[in-house]
Write an enzyme that holds these catalytic residues in place. Structure first.
Site: not given
Ligand code: 2HA
Ligand code: ZN
Length: 270
Positions: A116, A139, A141, A169, A210
């Site tokens: 990525e 990144h 999941h 918040e 994803h």
């Protein structure tokens, strides 16, 4: 030269990947993380003239030429970074208008950066235009954010408003909201371009079915950003199927924004 394994940036990177794994955000080789470094930070630990390997990136990123990034390796498990940082991480310098990554340290088993990398570097370039202090792209999941993309409208405004309603918040932590991308093939330049485009207006970009991308000034802040959005998604997944008797109203969110001096994303609150 001092031992790079004791460098504050490396220690923090190792702690962050371990913490992300422990939160269940990075199963197997899931997730990837990049941290922009300055020459000054690294000079005591590395001879920056010593290039171990040159690795093509497969895309252009001229704005990042000469910049340094510590990046998780492709196929590597966040769970294992702490046991062998040199194998699971790599430190690269971007050259050749972004087309080449010069490896200065790491990927010790002959590996390379995350698949990525396009989404990471293009997102760095996009966030640097908004905030020159941006250093991190993360990144992962997280289960509840992912689950939410199966049952919630994927419109960015609608998705953001739901998250803002789930914890008091939220609007303070991410007043810029979240942008949501529909399912796309991961590991491609196309998803990199699309993610970077969305990073222009928000520090959180959800990849439907994803995971999520977050960007921020340091590892702690970026971790906290994703942690807060994931907590909100968790509340949503706990209550979405139940009758809602109470909520945080638009007026209450306006009070929060005023009190904490944040400006909610234009058009998202009304
Ligand atoms: O393999 O999370 O998006 C790592 C990933 C790909
Ligand atoms: Zn992923």
């Amino acid at each position: 030269m001092k031992d790079i394994l004791n460098a504050p940036f490396l220690v923090e990177m190792v702690r962050t990947t371990a913490n992300m794994y422990q939160h269940g955000w990075d199963e197997r080789n899931g997730g990837n993380l990049s941290l922009r470094l300055s020459e000054a930070e690294m000079s005591e630990y590395l001879d920056l003239k010593q290039v171990l390997r040159e690795i093509p990136t497969g895309f252009d990123a001229p704005a990042l030429d000469g910049m340094y990034f510590l990046v998780t390796g492709t196929g590597k498990y966040f769970k294992n970074v702490q046991y062998d940082p040199a194998r699971n991480l790599g430190l690269i310098r971007i050259t050749d208008s972004g087309r080449t990554a010069q490896l200065l340290w790491g990927y010790s088993d002959g590996g390379k950066f995350t698949s990525e990398l396009p989404a990471h570097l293009m997102s760095h370039a996009a966030r640097l235009q908004v905030n020159p202090e941006n250093k991190v792209v993360m990144h992962c999941h997280p289960a509840n954010l992912l689950a939410m993309t199966y049952v919630h409208n994927l419109d960015s405004r609608a998705f953001t408003r739901t998250l803002w309603q789930m914890c008091t918040e939220c609007i303070v932590v991410f007043p810029d909201g979240v942008n949501v991308l529909p399912w796309m093939l991961c590991g491609t330049n196309e998803i990199g371009v699309a993610t970077a485009e969305q990073m222009g207006t928000a520090r959180l970009v959800v990849w439907a079915q994803h995971g999520i991308y977050g960007a921020g000034a340091d590892l702690d802040e970026t971790f906290g950003l994703i942690e807060t959005a994931e907590k909100a998604a968790e509340i949503y997944m706990k209550i979405a199927h139940l009758p809602r008797l109470n909520t945080i109203t638009g007026n209450q969110m306006r009070q929060l924004a005023e009190h904490f001096h944040v400006v909610p994303r234009e058009g998202f609150l009304v």
